[in-house]
Design a protein around this motif. Structure first.
Motif, PDB file in Angstrom:
ATOM      1  N   ASP A  48       0.848  -1.184   0.000  1.00  0.00           N
ATOM      2  CA  ASP A  48       0.000   0.000   0.000  1.00  0.00           C
ATOM      3  C   ASP A  48       0.893   1.246   0.000  1.00  0.00           C
ATOM      4  OD1 ASP A  48      -1.942   1.944   0.215  1.00  0.00           O
ATOM      5  OD2 ASP A  48      -2.561   1.391   2.241  1.00  0.00           O
ATOM      6  N   VAL A  49       0.852   1.976  -1.106  1.00  0.00           N
ATOM      7  CA  VAL A  49       1.702   3.159  -1.268  1.00  0.00           C
ATOM      8  C   VAL A  49       0.890   4.452  -1.309  1.00  0.00           C
ATOM      9  CG1 VAL A  49       3.565   1.873  -2.400  1.00  0.00           C
ATOM     10  CG2 VAL A  49       1.756   2.919  -3.797  1.00  0.00           C
ATOM     11  N   ALA A  50      -0.372   4.383  -0.912  1.00  0.00           N
ATOM     12  CA  ALA A  50      -1.241   5.563  -0.984  1.00  0.00           C
ATOM     13  C   ALA A  50      -0.629   6.759  -0.261  1.00  0.00           C
ATOM     14  CB  ALA A  50      -2.621   5.250  -0.420  1.00  0.00           C
ATOM     15  N   GLY A  51       0.041   6.528   0.832  1.00  0.00           N
ATOM     16  CA  GLY A  51       0.639   7.625   1.578  1.00  0.00           C
ATOM     17  C   GLY A  51       1.969   8.106   1.035  1.00  0.00           C
ATOM     18  N   LEU A  52       2.502   7.425   0.034  1.00  0.00           N
ATOM     19  CA  LEU A  52       3.825   7.755  -0.505  1.00  0.00           C
ATOM     20  C   LEU A  52       3.788   8.432  -1.870  1.00  0.00           C
ATOM     21  CD1 LEU A  52       5.597   4.360   0.335  1.00  0.00           C
ATOM     22  CD2 LEU A  52       5.625   6.469   1.682  1.00  0.00           C
ATOM     23  N   ILE A  53       2.618   8.512  -2.478  1.00  0.00           N
ATOM     24  CA  ILE A  53       2.565   8.942  -3.879  1.00  0.00           C
ATOM     25  C   ILE A  53       2.150  10.395  -4.071  1.00  0.00           C
ATOM     26  CG2 ILE A  53       2.233   6.621  -4.791  1.00  0.00           C
ATOM     27  CD1 ILE A  53      -0.764   7.252  -5.017  1.00  0.00           C
ATOM     28  N   ARG A  54       2.190  11.172  -3.025  1.00  0.00           N
ATOM     29  CA  ARG A  54       1.796  12.587  -3.120  1.00  0.00           C
ATOM     30  C   ARG A  54       2.931  13.544  -2.780  1.00  0.00           C
ATOM     31  NH1 ARG A  54      -2.661  12.559  -6.145  1.00  0.00           N
ATOM     32  NH2 ARG A  54      -4.111  10.986  -5.419  1.00  0.00           N
ATOM     33  N   THR A  55       4.158  13.085  -2.827  1.00  0.00           N
ATOM     34  CA  THR A  55       5.287  13.964  -2.520  1.00  0.00           C
ATOM     35  C   THR A  55       5.540  14.921  -3.678  1.00  0.00           C
ATOM     36  OG1 THR A  55       6.971  12.524  -3.472  1.00  0.00           O
ATOM     37  CG2 THR A  55       6.373  12.131  -1.151  1.00  0.00           C
ATOM     38  N   PRO A  56       6.099  16.091  -3.410  1.00  0.00           N
ATOM     39  CA  PRO A  56       6.402  17.037  -4.494  1.00  0.00           C
ATOM     40  C   PRO A  56       7.338  16.441  -5.556  1.00  0.00           C
ATOM     41  CG  PRO A  56       6.536  18.144  -2.380  1.00  0.00           C
ATOM     42  CD  PRO A  56       6.373  16.678  -2.085  1.00  0.00           C
ATOM     43  N   GLU A  57       8.345  15.693  -5.140  1.00  0.00           N
ATOM     44  CA  GLU A  57       9.280  15.101  -6.103  1.00  0.00           C
ATOM     45  C   GLU A  57       8.562  14.130  -7.032  1.00  0.00           C
ATOM     46  OE1 GLU A  57      13.528  12.718  -6.316  1.00  0.00           O
ATOM     47  OE2 GLU A  57      12.377  12.628  -4.458  1.00  0.00           O
ATOM     48  N   THR A  59       5.315  14.110  -7.696  1.00  0.00           N
ATOM     49  CA  THR A  59       4.395  14.908  -8.511  1.00  0.00           C
ATOM     50  C   THR A  59       5.127  15.522  -9.699  1.00  0.00           C
ATOM     51  OG1 THR A  59       2.953  15.365  -6.624  1.00  0.00           O
ATOM     52  CG2 THR A  59       2.837  16.903  -8.480  1.00  0.00           C
ATOM     53  N   ASN A  60       6.338  15.986  -9.494  1.00  0.00           N
ATOM     54  CA  ASN A  60       7.122  16.586 -10.575  1.00  0.00           C
ATOM     55  C   ASN A  60       7.572  15.571 -11.616  1.00  0.00           C
ATOM     56  OD1 ASN A  60       6.932  19.169  -9.521  1.00  0.00           O
ATOM     57  ND2 ASN A  60       8.812  18.968  -8.332  1.00  0.00           N
ATOM     58  N   ASN A  61       7.608  14.291 -11.260  1.00  0.00           N
ATOM     59  CA  ASN A  61       8.113  13.266 -12.175  1.00  0.00           C
ATOM     60  C   ASN A  61       7.034  12.445 -12.861  1.00  0.00           C
ATOM     61  OD1 ASN A  61      10.905  13.771 -11.931  1.00  0.00           O
ATOM     62  ND2 ASN A  61      10.952  12.711  -9.973  1.00  0.00           N
ATOM     63  N   VAL A  62       5.798  12.479 -12.379  1.00  0.00           N
ATOM     64  CA  VAL A  62       4.759  11.632 -12.945  1.00  0.00           C
ATOM     65  C   VAL A  62       4.510  11.946 -14.419  1.00  0.00           C
ATOM     66  CG1 VAL A  62       2.748  13.002 -12.293  1.00  0.00           C
ATOM     67  CG2 VAL A  62       2.567  10.516 -12.396  1.00  0.00           C
ATOM     68  N   ARG A  63       4.751  13.157 -14.833  1.00  0.00           N
ATOM     69  CA  ARG A  63       4.525  13.534 -16.245  1.00  0.00           C
ATOM     70  C   ARG A  63       5.413  12.739 -17.197  1.00  0.00           C
ATOM     71  NH1 ARG A  63       8.531  17.643 -17.696  1.00  0.00           N
ATOM     72  NH2 ARG A  63       9.721  18.083 -15.811  1.00  0.00           N
ATOM     73  N   PHE A  64       6.611  12.373 -16.749  1.00  0.00           N
ATOM     74  CA  PHE A  64       7.496  11.576 -17.596  1.00  0.00           C
ATOM     75  C   PHE A  64       6.910  10.191 -17.845  1.00  0.00           C
ATOM     76  CE2 PHE A  64      10.451  14.554 -15.520  1.00  0.00           C
ATOM     77  CZ  PHE A  64      11.028  15.128 -16.653  1.00  0.00           C
ATOM     78  N   ILE A  65       6.303   9.630 -16.824  1.00  0.00           N
ATOM     79  CA  ILE A  65       5.712   8.294 -16.915  1.00  0.00           C
ATOM     80  C   ILE A  65       4.446   8.332 -17.770  1.00  0.00           C
ATOM     81  CG2 ILE A  65       4.703   6.404 -15.556  1.00  0.00           C
ATOM     82  CD1 ILE A  65       7.708   6.862 -14.986  1.00  0.00           C
ATOM     83  N   ALA A  66       3.607   9.321 -17.516  1.00  0.00           N
ATOM     84  CA  ALA A  66       2.287   9.387 -18.156  1.00  0.00           C
ATOM     85  C   ALA A  66       2.361   9.640 -19.658  1.00  0.00           C
ATOM     86  CB  ALA A  66       1.447  10.461 -17.485  1.00  0.00           C
ATOM     87  N   ARG A  67       3.436  10.162 -20.147  1.00  0.00           N
ATOM     88  CA  ARG A  67       3.511  10.477 -21.579  1.00  0.00           C
ATOM     89  C   ARG A  67       4.027   9.315 -22.435  1.00  0.00           C
ATOM     90  NH1 ARG A  67       8.615  14.636 -21.498  1.00  0.00           N
ATOM     91  NH2 ARG A  67      10.205  13.044 -21.268  1.00  0.00           N
ATOM     92  N   VAL A  68       4.433   8.227 -21.823  1.00  0.00           N
ATOM     93  CA  VAL A  68       4.997   7.087 -22.555  1.00  0.00           C
ATOM     94  C   VAL A  68       3.864   6.211 -23.099  1.00  0.00           C
ATOM     95  CG1 VAL A  68       6.465   5.045 -22.384  1.00  0.00           C
ATOM     96  CG2 VAL A  68       7.079   7.129 -21.129  1.00  0.00           C
ATOM     97  N   PRO A  69       3.758   6.051 -24.418  1.00  0.00           N
ATOM     98  CA  PRO A  69       2.665   5.257 -24.992  1.00  0.00           C
ATOM     99  C   PRO A  69       2.573   3.837 -24.432  1.00  0.00           C
ATOM    100  CG  PRO A  69       3.781   6.495 -26.714  1.00  0.00           C
ATOM    101  CD  PRO A  69       4.600   6.663 -25.461  1.00  0.00           C
ATOM    102  N   GLY A  70       3.682   3.165 -24.240  1.00  0.00           N
ATOM    103  CA  GLY A  70       3.659   1.809 -23.692  1.00  0.00           C
ATOM    104  C   GLY A  70       3.140   1.763 -22.270  1.00  0.00           C
ATOM    105  N   VAL A  71       3.445   2.772 -21.502  1.00  0.00           N
ATOM    106  CA  VAL A  71       2.933   2.879 -20.125  1.00  0.00           C
ATOM    107  C   VAL A  71       1.437   3.151 -20.177  1.00  0.00           C
ATOM    108  CG1 VAL A  71       2.939   4.291 -18.029  1.00  0.00           C
ATOM    109  CG2 VAL A  71       5.108   3.611 -19.087  1.00  0.00           C
ATOM    110  N   ARG A  72       1.035   4.075 -21.025  1.00  0.00           N
ATOM    111  CA  ARG A  72      -0.388   4.442 -21.105  1.00  0.00           C
ATOM    112  C   ARG A  72      -1.246   3.238 -21.500  1.00  0.00           C
ATOM    113  NH1 ARG A  72      -1.499   9.420 -20.240  1.00  0.00           N
ATOM    114  NH2 ARG A  72      -3.489   9.407 -21.290  1.00  0.00           N
ATOM    115  N   SER A  73      -0.782   2.450 -22.457  1.00  0.00           N
ATOM    116  CA  SER A  73      -1.585   1.292 -22.867  1.00  0.00           C
ATOM    117  C   SER A  73      -1.696   0.270 -21.743  1.00  0.00           C
ATOM    118  CB  SER A  73      -1.034   0.663 -24.149  1.00  0.00           C
ATOM    119  OG  SER A  73       0.235   0.106 -23.938  1.00  0.00           O
ATOM    120  N   GLU A  74      -0.641   0.089 -20.977  1.00  0.00           N
ATOM    121  CA  GLU A  74      -0.694  -0.844 -19.850  1.00  0.00           C
ATOM    122  C   GLU A  74      -1.594  -0.299 -18.737  1.00  0.00           C
ATOM    123  OE1 GLU A  74      -0.122  -4.336 -17.810  1.00  0.00           O
ATOM    124  OE2 GLU A  74       0.259  -3.849 -19.902  1.00  0.00           O
TER     125      GLU A  74
END
Length: 105
Positions: A48-57, A59-74
């Protein structure tokens, strides 16, 4: 879900510009959403990582993950799976237009 995958990528020190490695990571990762005692649990490979996924660092990096087509399809595959088995209420930019586009009337 994207935040959970971002956390895993950061933990593994994966280059956030490496689309191939990020797509592979997404395919090898389990992300699930569960409600327990009125709270949402975000399970990353069972943790359970619900309490770990809201840090500023993160938040600043999630955009790199979300823009990858292979990640998005998965992520779409995982979101559909969660929605089909639990009837969950999901929110996000692509939920109605991509993930569950066939449910629109």
């Amino acid at each position: 879900m994207y935040r959970a995958l971002t956390l895993k990528a950061m933990r593994k020190s994966i280059d956030l510009e490496d689309e191939c490695s990020l797509s592979k990571l997404a395919r090898e990762t389990s992300v699930d959403l569960r409600e327990s005692e009125g709270k949402l649990k975000v399970l990353l490979d069972g943790e359970d990582v619900a309490g770990l996924i809201r840090t500023p660092e993160l938040t600043n990096n999630v955009r790199f993950i979300a823009r990858v087509p292979g990640v998005r399809s998965e992520m779409v595959r995982l979101q559909r799976s969660i929605g089909e088995k639990s009837g969950a209420v999901l929110e996000g930019r692509d939920i109605g237009t991509v993930v569950f586009s066939e449910s629109r009337s």
